[in-house]
Motif scaffolding. Structure first.
Motif, PDB file in Angstrom:
ATOM      1  N   VAL A   1      40.198  33.239  30.380  1.00 16.34           N
ATOM      2  CA  VAL A   1      40.616  33.084  29.316  1.00 16.34           C
ATOM      3  C   VAL A   1      41.930  34.150  29.203  1.00 16.34           C
ATOM      4  CG1 VAL A   1      41.268  31.586  26.420  1.00 16.34           C
ATOM      5  CG2 VAL A   1      40.136  30.685  28.371  1.00 16.34           C
ATOM      6  N   VAL A   2      42.352  34.905  29.096  1.00 17.18           N
ATOM      7  CA  VAL A   2      43.098  36.433  28.934  1.00 17.18           C
ATOM      8  C   VAL A   2      43.011  36.348  26.872  1.00 17.18           C
ATOM      9  CG1 VAL A   2      44.393  38.155  29.526  1.00 17.18           C
ATOM     10  CG2 VAL A   2      43.470  36.847  31.313  1.00 17.18           C
ATOM     11  N   ASP A   3      42.042  36.893  26.109  1.00 17.75           N
ATOM     12  CA  ASP A   3      42.232  37.424  25.584  1.00 17.75           C
ATOM     13  C   ASP A   3      43.282  38.517  24.927  1.00 17.75           C
ATOM     14  OD1 ASP A   3      40.691  38.012  22.861  1.00 17.75           O
ATOM     15  OD2 ASP A   3      40.776  36.361  23.433  1.00 17.75           O
ATOM     16  N   SER A   4      43.631  39.764  25.825  1.00 18.25           N
ATOM     17  CA  SER A   4      43.939  40.814  25.123  1.00 18.25           C
ATOM     18  C   SER A   4      44.881  41.903  26.147  1.00 18.25           C
ATOM     19  CB  SER A   4      43.427  42.405  24.897  1.00 18.25           C
ATOM     20  OG  SER A   4      42.050  42.276  25.731  1.00 18.25           O
ATOM     21  N   PHE A   5      45.529  42.395  26.255  1.00 17.76           N
ATOM     22  CA  PHE A   5      46.513  43.695  27.168  1.00 17.76           C
ATOM     23  C   PHE A   5      45.241  44.518  28.069  1.00 17.76           C
ATOM     24  CE2 PHE A   5      50.152  42.482  24.487  1.00 17.76           C
ATOM     25  CZ  PHE A   5      50.661  42.094  25.366  1.00 17.76           C
ATOM     26  N   ASP A   6      43.892  44.925  27.366  1.00 18.10           N
ATOM     27  CA  ASP A   6      42.983  45.813  27.944  1.00 18.10           C
ATOM     28  C   ASP A   6      42.632  44.692  28.689  1.00 18.10           C
ATOM     29  OD1 ASP A   6      44.171  47.740  26.034  1.00 18.10           O
ATOM     30  OD2 ASP A   6      43.018  46.847  24.206  1.00 18.10           O
ATOM     31  N   GLU A   7      42.525  43.669  29.180  1.00 13.57           N
ATOM     32  CA  GLU A   7      41.712  42.833  29.889  1.00 13.57           C
ATOM     33  C   GLU A   7      43.005  42.179  30.900  1.00 13.57           C
ATOM     34  OE1 GLU A   7      40.382  39.003  28.257  1.00 13.57           O
ATOM     35  OE2 GLU A   7      40.098  37.572  30.366  1.00 13.57           O
ATOM     36  N   LEU A   8      43.931  42.463  30.920  1.00 10.77           N
ATOM     37  CA  LEU A   8      44.373  42.461  31.765  1.00 10.77           C
ATOM     38  C   LEU A   8      44.788  43.469  32.556  1.00 10.77           C
ATOM     39  CD1 LEU A   8      47.847  40.290  30.049  1.00 10.77           C
ATOM     40  CD2 LEU A   8      46.560  39.664  31.526  1.00 10.77           C
ATOM     41  N   ASP A   9      44.935  44.791  31.833  1.00 12.41           N
ATOM     42  CA  ASP A   9      44.568  45.777  33.035  1.00 12.41           C
ATOM     43  C   ASP A   9      43.601  45.927  33.488  1.00 12.41           C
ATOM     44  OD1 ASP A   9      46.751  46.969  30.932  1.00 12.41           O
ATOM     45  OD2 ASP A   9      45.478  48.836  30.118  1.00 12.41           O
ATOM     46  N   ARG A  10      42.161  45.612  32.970  1.00 11.34           N
ATOM     47  CA  ARG A  10      41.299  45.519  34.123  1.00 11.34           C
ATOM     48  C   ARG A  10      40.997  44.463  35.249  1.00 11.34           C
ATOM     49  NH1 ARG A  10      37.427  44.299  28.271  1.00 11.34           N
ATOM     50  NH2 ARG A  10      38.112  46.960  27.393  1.00 11.34           N
ATOM     51  N   LEU A  11      41.509  43.061  34.966  1.00 13.25           N
ATOM     52  CA  LEU A  11      42.160  42.703  35.823  1.00 13.25           C
ATOM     53  C   LEU A  11      42.933  42.896  37.022  1.00 13.25           C
ATOM     54  CD1 LEU A  11      42.405  38.989  33.473  1.00 13.25           C
ATOM     55  CD2 LEU A  11      40.827  39.598  35.259  1.00 13.25           C
ATOM     56  N   ASP A  12      44.052  43.854  36.466  1.00 17.60           N
ATOM     57  CA  ASP A  12      45.118  44.364  37.613  1.00 17.60           C
ATOM     58  C   ASP A  12      44.285  45.312  38.338  1.00 17.60           C
ATOM     59  OD1 ASP A  12      47.296  43.919  36.532  1.00 17.60           O
ATOM     60  OD2 ASP A  12      48.278  45.367  35.659  1.00 17.60           O
ATOM     61  N   ALA A  13      43.380  46.205  37.805  1.00 16.36           N
ATOM     62  CA  ALA A  13      42.098  47.214  38.257  1.00 16.36           C
ATOM     63  C   ALA A  13      41.287  46.369  40.137  1.00 16.36           C
ATOM     64  CB  ALA A  13      40.676  47.831  37.683  1.00 16.36           C
ATOM     65  N   LEU A  14      40.504  45.411  39.328  1.00 20.50           N
ATOM     66  CA  LEU A  14      40.205  44.228  40.184  1.00 20.50           C
ATOM     67  C   LEU A  14      40.722  43.473  41.149  1.00 20.50           C
ATOM     68  CD1 LEU A  14      37.876  42.079  37.487  1.00 20.50           C
ATOM     69  CD2 LEU A  14      37.000  44.122  38.868  1.00 20.50           C
ATOM     70  N   HIS A  15      42.844  43.106  40.505  1.00 21.89           N
ATOM     71  CA  HIS A  15      42.983  42.686  41.643  1.00 21.89           C
ATOM     72  C   HIS A  15      43.351  43.733  42.842  1.00 21.89           C
ATOM     73  CE1 HIS A  15      46.049  40.439  44.121  1.00 21.89           C
ATOM     74  NE2 HIS A  15      46.430  41.762  43.313  1.00 21.89           N
ATOM     75  N   ALA A  16      43.175  45.514  42.370  1.00 21.23           N
ATOM     76  CA  ALA A  16      43.455  45.956  43.314  1.00 21.23           C
ATOM     77  C   ALA A  16      42.182  46.492  44.369  1.00 21.23           C
ATOM     78  CB  ALA A  16      43.262  47.791  42.482  1.00 21.23           C
ATOM     79  N   GLU A  17      40.732  46.269  43.223  1.00 19.14           N
ATOM     80  CA  GLU A  17      39.653  46.356  44.171  1.00 19.14           C
ATOM     81  C   GLU A  17      39.477  45.216  45.259  1.00 19.14           C
ATOM     82  OE1 GLU A  17      36.205  46.312  42.765  1.00 19.14           O
ATOM     83  OE2 GLU A  17      36.831  47.381  40.533  1.00 19.14           O
ATOM     84  N   GLY A  18      40.451  44.358  45.450  1.00 19.33           N
ATOM     85  CA  GLY A  18      40.696  42.951  46.276  1.00 19.33           C
ATOM     86  C   GLY A  18      40.328  41.712  46.215  1.00 19.33           C
ATOM     87  N   LEU A  19      39.412  41.444  44.780  1.00 20.49           N
ATOM     88  CA  LEU A  19      38.492  40.364  44.672  1.00 20.49           C
ATOM     89  C   LEU A  19      39.792  39.384  44.718  1.00 20.49           C
ATOM     90  CD1 LEU A  19      37.051  42.689  42.843  1.00 20.49           C
ATOM     91  CD2 LEU A  19      35.776  40.658  41.915  1.00 20.49           C
ATOM     92  N   PRO A  20      39.481  38.014  43.955  1.00 18.37           N
ATOM     93  CA  PRO A  20      40.472  37.103  44.234  1.00 18.37           C
ATOM     94  C   PRO A  20      41.448  37.378  42.874  1.00 18.37           C
ATOM     95  CG  PRO A  20      37.930  36.325  45.219  1.00 18.37           C
ATOM     96  CD  PRO A  20      38.071  37.825  44.938  1.00 18.37           C
ATOM     97  N   VAL A  21      42.451  36.489  43.398  1.00 16.17           N
ATOM     98  CA  VAL A  21      42.939  36.492  42.048  1.00 16.17           C
ATOM     99  C   VAL A  21      43.042  35.099  40.997  1.00 16.17           C
ATOM    100  CG1 VAL A  21      45.531  36.179  40.905  1.00 16.17           C
ATOM    101  CG2 VAL A  21      45.541  37.049  42.996  1.00 16.17           C
ATOM    102  N   PRO A  22      42.406  35.372  39.760  1.00 15.84           N
ATOM    103  CA  PRO A  22      41.959  34.334  38.927  1.00 15.84           C
ATOM    104  C   PRO A  22      43.299  33.526  38.152  1.00 15.84           C
ATOM    105  CG  PRO A  22      41.904  36.256  37.906  1.00 15.84           C
ATOM    106  CD  PRO A  22      42.477  36.398  39.188  1.00 15.84           C
ATOM    107  N   LYS A  23      42.552  32.339  38.619  1.00 15.30           N
ATOM    108  CA  LYS A  23      43.920  31.930  37.139  1.00 15.30           C
ATOM    109  C   LYS A  23      43.290  31.443  35.760  1.00 15.30           C
ATOM    110  CE  LYS A  23      42.396  28.115  40.029  1.00 15.30           C
ATOM    111  NZ  LYS A  23      42.006  26.579  40.171  1.00 15.30           N
ATOM    112  N   VAL A  24      44.441  31.542  35.419  1.00 14.04           N
ATOM    113  CA  VAL A  24      44.197  32.457  33.805  1.00 14.04           C
ATOM    114  C   VAL A  24      45.041  30.805  32.462  1.00 14.04           C
ATOM    115  CG1 VAL A  24      43.738  34.708  34.552  1.00 14.04           C
ATOM    116  CG2 VAL A  24      45.883  34.128  33.662  1.00 14.04           C
ATOM    117  N   LEU A  25      44.036  31.399  31.883  1.00 12.57           N
ATOM    118  CA  LEU A  25      45.219  30.770  30.468  1.00 12.57           C
ATOM    119  C   LEU A  25      44.604  32.171  29.226  1.00 12.57           C
ATOM    120  CD1 LEU A  25      42.915  27.642  29.496  1.00 12.57           C
ATOM    121  CD2 LEU A  25      44.859  27.710  31.427  1.00 12.57           C
TER     122      LEU A  25
END
Ligand code: LLP
Length: 424
Positions: free
Chosen positions: A131-155
């Motif tokens: 459950v995504v709470d902030s734009f900063d969290e979206l930045d972190r999820l971008d970084a994790l995507h770049a690391e190759g982690l699975p794409v999360p389903k989010v609300l």
């Protein structure tokens, strides 16, 4: 003053022929002798019944148990066995749920400031929703995507601008809140646009939670209305309306049942033309009334013309709610649960400060004395989970009782536990 209202006690509470209280077929006095005090006693039948009520009302997998209210492996397992999913609000809660064997697919991760490590943990485990709470969290999820982690389903957690009638510290839906993307200033729409375009997340729906210990159905209906107006045009599969249903703590209070609350929400959503699946995250209403805390009285101090202080062997370290929110509780003698309570005293703990109060003006039976057991009902939510080691008290054990069996699910901490993390 009346005896403690039986309506505040767990479902299987019974007054035995000698006037003492049993829960789950076990006398509280015997449990205290076996497990010591302070002690949290949970009625397992009550817990299961509330989980089932939530699942029957909202549908399998549509009711998330908010684990912050009370979490240990046994509780995580119980809620999952009864068909609930679980809402976890930190890496620690996620760890306990996974450790208990709850599948990641049944978990949603919350938090207004999730760390990279917490997000990495959730993505690696492949939880059902972040459950995504902030734009900063979206930045972190971008970084994790770049690391190759699975794409999360989010609300997307939306702050709907609805003020719930509850204590300021636990109201979360108003504009002035640390939580979520505000609807009023356009952040919510900006967040949705970004998530829709982002390759780092798969947007499945929106979420809101207006606050906790809310009694008025109209507050929830208002949130549903605001959220429906926002969510309907987005046409996403999921709409989560949070938790927050209040419970009665003291004589005279009344709260809607989970089913009544659910019907208000579901009827409102239907009337508003919501096509998404509607889910909720109750915590308090599942566990609060399932438990009593049992203490032993250690001192009784009469100050003529002022008041009487009755001290028990726990306090703000096992129940900080009176100090934090001014919450009220009742107390009774487990050996004489029907005794009328004609005396007034301040029920306090054993911590080294005057603020250590469990009940500011308790109605107690006449002649409470040193060595008596005293119990406080409706302590199943945000008591054990908010417990601390203040003054280096050891945290109490938790016992689940059912059909005459008492099962220790969390043992009492020991002094060795207190030094376990020390490096000397
Ligand atoms: N969902 C979210 C996103 C939440 O923040 C909460 C509670 C819940 C669900 C569960 O709400 P419930 O059904 O339990 O009301 N320590 C405070 C309560 C804090 C609640 C925080 N969030 C207390 O003792 O009253």
């Amino acid at each position: 003053m009346n005896a403690v209202p039986l309506s505040l006690l767990p479902d299987t509470a019974r007054v035995e022929s000698d006037g003492s209280l049993s829960i789950g077929g076990r006398r509280i006095t015997e449990l205290a002798a076996e497990f010591g005090t302070p002690l949290f006693v949970y009625d397992e039948t009550h817990l299961r019944a509330r989980c089932r009520e939530a699942v029957e009302t909202f549908g399998p997998g549509r009711a998330y148990y908010a684990t912050k209210a009370f979490l240990c492996g046994a509780m995580a397992r119980l809620a999952y066995e009864e068909g609930m999913h679980l809402d976890v609000a930190s890496g620690g809660e996620l760890h306990i749920a996974l450790h208990a064997g709850v599948p990641a697919d049944a978990l949603a991760l919350h938090g207004n400031n999730k760390s990279m490590a917490e997000l990495r943990m959730a993505l690696t485990a492949q939880v059902r929703h972040v459950v995504v709470d902030s734009f900063d969290e979206l930045d972190r999820l971008d970084a994790l995507h770049a690391e190759g982690l699975p794409v999360p389903k989010v609300l997307a957690r939306i702050t709907p601008g609805v003020h719930a009638h509850t204590h300021e510290f636990i109201a979360t839906g108003q504009d002035d809140s640390k939580f979520g993307f505000n609807l009023g200033n356009g952040d919510a729409h900006r967040a949705i646009d970004r998530m829709r375009r982002s390759p780092s997340v798969q947007l499945e729906g929106v979420h809101c939670h207006i606050g906790s210990n809310v009694f008025e159905a109209s507050n929830f209906a208002k949130a549903a209305e605001v959220m429906a107006a926002f969510a309907n045009p987005l046409d996403l599969p999921e709409l989560v309306l949070g938790g927050g249903l209040g419970v009665a703590y003291v004589e005279g209070e009344e709260a809607p049942s989970i089913r009544q609350w659910g019907n208000v929400l579901l009827d409102a959503c239907q009337a508003l033309g919501v096509r998404s699946h509607v889910s909720v995250e109750p915590g308090r209403s599942i566990v609060a009334a399932a438990a009593v805390t049992v203490y032993e009285v250690g001192t009784v101090k009469h100050i003529p013309g002022v008041r009487t202080y009755v001290s028990v062997d726990g306090g703000m370290s096992d129940n900080p709610r009176p100090v934090l929110y001014g919450s009220g509780y009742e107390a009774f003698l487990p050996r004489a649960v029907g005794a009328s309570r004609s005396e007034r005293a301040r029920l306090v703990g054993k911590h080294c400060e005057s603020g250590d109060v469990l009940i500011f003006d308790a109605a107690l039976p006449e002649g409470v004395r040193v060595g008596d057991l005293l119990a406080t009902p409706v302590t199943g939510a945000y008591g054990h989970s908010m417990a601390s080691n203040y003054n280096k008290l050891t945290r109490p054990p938790v016992v689940f009782v059912r059909d005459g069996d008492a099962r220790l699910v969390v043992r009492r901490e020991t002094y060795d536990d207190l030094v376990r993390c020390e490096v000397i």
